[in-house]
Design an enzyme around this catalytic site. Structure first.
Site, PDB file in Angstrom:
ATOM      1  N   ASP A 133      -2.128   9.948  -4.272  1.00 32.73           N
ATOM      2  CA  ASP A 133      -0.878  10.149  -3.408  1.00 32.73           C
ATOM      3  C   ASP A 133       0.073  11.133  -3.980  1.00 32.73           C
ATOM      4  O   ASP A 133       0.752  10.655  -5.048  1.00 32.73           O
ATOM      5  CB  ASP A 133      -0.424   8.693  -2.754  1.00 32.73           C
ATOM      6  CG  ASP A 133       0.632   8.866  -1.761  1.00 32.73           C
ATOM      7  OD1 ASP A 133       1.048  10.066  -1.389  1.00 32.73           O
ATOM      8  OD2 ASP A 133       1.184   8.180  -1.297  1.00 32.73           O
ATOM      9  N   GLY A 136      -5.634   8.937  -0.963  1.00 29.27           N
ATOM     10  CA  GLY A 136      -4.467   9.645  -1.077  1.00 29.27           C
ATOM     11  C   GLY A 136      -3.359   8.852  -0.186  1.00 29.27           C
ATOM     12  O   GLY A 136      -3.656   7.422  -0.444  1.00 29.27           O
ATOM     13  N   HIS A 137      -2.515   9.278   0.459  1.00 28.47           N
ATOM     14  CA  HIS A 137      -1.403   8.339   0.905  1.00 28.47           C
ATOM     15  C   HIS A 137      -1.916   7.429   2.004  1.00 28.47           C
ATOM     16  O   HIS A 137      -1.569   6.203   2.020  1.00 28.47           O
ATOM     17  CB  HIS A 137      -0.394   9.570   1.825  1.00 28.47           C
ATOM     18  CG  HIS A 137       0.910   9.077   2.158  1.00 28.47           C
ATOM     19  ND1 HIS A 137       2.002   8.411   1.296  1.00 28.47           N
ATOM     20  CD2 HIS A 137       1.487   8.879   3.616  1.00 28.47           C
ATOM     21  CE1 HIS A 137       2.848   8.083   1.918  1.00 28.47           C
ATOM     22  NE2 HIS A 137       2.596   8.521   3.201  1.00 28.47           N
ATOM     23  N   PHE A 138      -2.578   7.890   3.066  1.00 29.17           N
ATOM     24  CA  PHE A 138      -2.974   6.860   4.089  1.00 29.17           C
ATOM     25  C   PHE A 138      -4.464   6.593   3.723  1.00 29.17           C
ATOM     26  O   PHE A 138      -5.457   6.912   4.506  1.00 29.17           O
ATOM     27  CB  PHE A 138      -3.028   7.724   5.744  1.00 29.17           C
ATOM     28  CG  PHE A 138      -1.536   8.012   6.092  1.00 29.17           C
ATOM     29  CD1 PHE A 138      -0.773   6.815   6.518  1.00 29.17           C
ATOM     30  CD2 PHE A 138      -0.983   9.191   6.163  1.00 29.17           C
ATOM     31  CE1 PHE A 138       0.337   7.183   7.228  1.00 29.17           C
ATOM     32  CE2 PHE A 138       0.111   9.403   6.630  1.00 29.17           C
ATOM     33  CZ  PHE A 138       0.919   8.205   7.366  1.00 29.17           C
ATOM     34  N   GLN A 153       0.902  -1.285  -0.027  1.00 26.72           N
ATOM     35  CA  GLN A 153      -0.179  -0.116  -0.145  1.00 26.72           C
ATOM     36  C   GLN A 153       0.925   1.258   0.074  1.00 26.72           C
ATOM     37  O   GLN A 153       1.451   1.663   0.957  1.00 26.72           O
ATOM     38  CB  GLN A 153      -1.071   0.191   1.133  1.00 26.72           C
ATOM     39  CG  GLN A 153      -2.024   1.000   1.048  1.00 26.72           C
ATOM     40  CD  GLN A 153      -1.640   1.975   2.179  1.00 26.72           C
ATOM     41  OE1 GLN A 153      -1.605   1.799   3.495  1.00 26.72           O
ATOM     42  NE2 GLN A 153      -1.395   3.263   1.794  1.00 26.72           N
TER      43      GLN A 153
END
Length: 314
Positions: A262, A288-290, A151
């Protein structure tokens, strides 16, 4: 070489086994500490002691806290272990004068923790910093990795785009000025950015996330720990060919669940995995990122189905 077309979330295979009973009591997560090479390593653990192991390796600037909601969704059938690296979360933050903060050292400590816990085979969920930590661990013990869940964790130079330019400059020229130029990466606005950038509905993101992370980043001495790690991240890039060779040689079952919006690890870093793992299952998620903070409702069934298909019978 042509890159295979990614599999969308809508094309996921039907679950091989039933999901956990929502009426059942949730699994209990234990919060523990082990001494590994004289360093106190905090970890979250849940699930049956004899079950297949799933190792969850966190990213920057968070900790095993990022997995707090996923752990109970897996722990009825799997032994789930989520550690904090030194300088993160609840693990020790030894003085930099006597402890070299770096990804090789982290991999050694994770190896030591698994040895302490009697784990000799495990699936890995790797995210952000967790990718080089996990892949270095895989190079040490390639036969022990039963599966991969990736991930927003990079192993290809295509994934190091514009965001990385000031960090790459630091790798090329290790000067006080280059180092100080990265101070923005531990600032409160950047911590919040990592959680909300690329998210369509920010109301889905708990604001306690960036407050929790920032309190830990602001501990005395932690800023320099993080700047050391930004520099050391450059040592991972020469290992990318070895990581990729591991993928080709061992062909671990692989699920890629990637937040495609992201800025830090964009989708350009996700699709190259298919060159070396053509049977991997790839899902580019609209976040996005998380990604777990936004898309747990989509990701948990994908992860559960994948693990049930590849680990439940092992």
């Amino acid at each position: 070489m042509d890159v295979p077309t990614p599999v969308s979330a809508s094309a996921a295979a039907a679950p091989a086994k039933a999901s956990p009973d929502p009426a059942a009591a949730p699994a209990v997560t234990h919060h523990r500490t082990a001494s590994v090479d004289g360093i106190e390593i905090f970890y979250r653990e849940a699930g049956p002691a004899g079950a297949p192991v799933v190792l969850l390796l966190h990213g920057f600037p968070t900790s095993s806290h990022m997995f707090r909601n996923l752990i109970p969704l897996l722990a009825d059938r799997y032994r789930v272990i989520a550690p904090d690296y030194p300088g993160f979360g609840q693990s020790a933050s030894p003085d930099r004068a006597g402890f070299a903060y770096g990804f090789g050292r982290y991999a050694d400590l994770m190896d030591g923790l698994l040895r302490h816990l009697g784990v000799t085979r495990f699936a890995m969920y790797v995210m952000d910093y967790g990718a080089p930590v996990g892949y270095r661990l895989a190079l040490k013990h390639p036969e022990r990795v039963s599966a991969l869940i990736v991930q927003n964790g990079n192993a290809y130079e295509e994934g190091l785009r514009e965001f990385w330019d000031p960090i790459k400059a630091y790798w090329r020229e290790d000067t006080p000025a280059r180092r100080e130029a990265l101070g923005f990466l531990v600032a409160p606005e950047t911590t919040k950015f990592q959680y909300v950038d690329g998210v369509r509905d920010v109301s889905r993101i708990d604001p306690d996330n960036w407050l929790h992370d920032q309190v830990l980043l602001d501990r005395p001495g932690n800023r320099d720990i993080q700047l050391d790690l930004f520099r050391d991240y450059g040592t991972n890039v020469p290992l990318y060919p070895q990581f990729q060779a591991f993928f080709r040689a061992r062909k671990p079952p692989t699920l890629i669940v990637w937040g495609k919006n992201d800025t830090i690890f964009p989708a350009e870093g996700a699709t190259p995995y298919l060159r070396d793992l053509p049977d991997a299952e790839l899902h580019l998620l609209d976040t996005g990122h998380f990604a777990l903070e936004d898309k747990l409702d989509e990701m948990a069934p994908l992860i559960r189905t994948f693990l049930d298909r590849h680990l439940a019978a092992s």
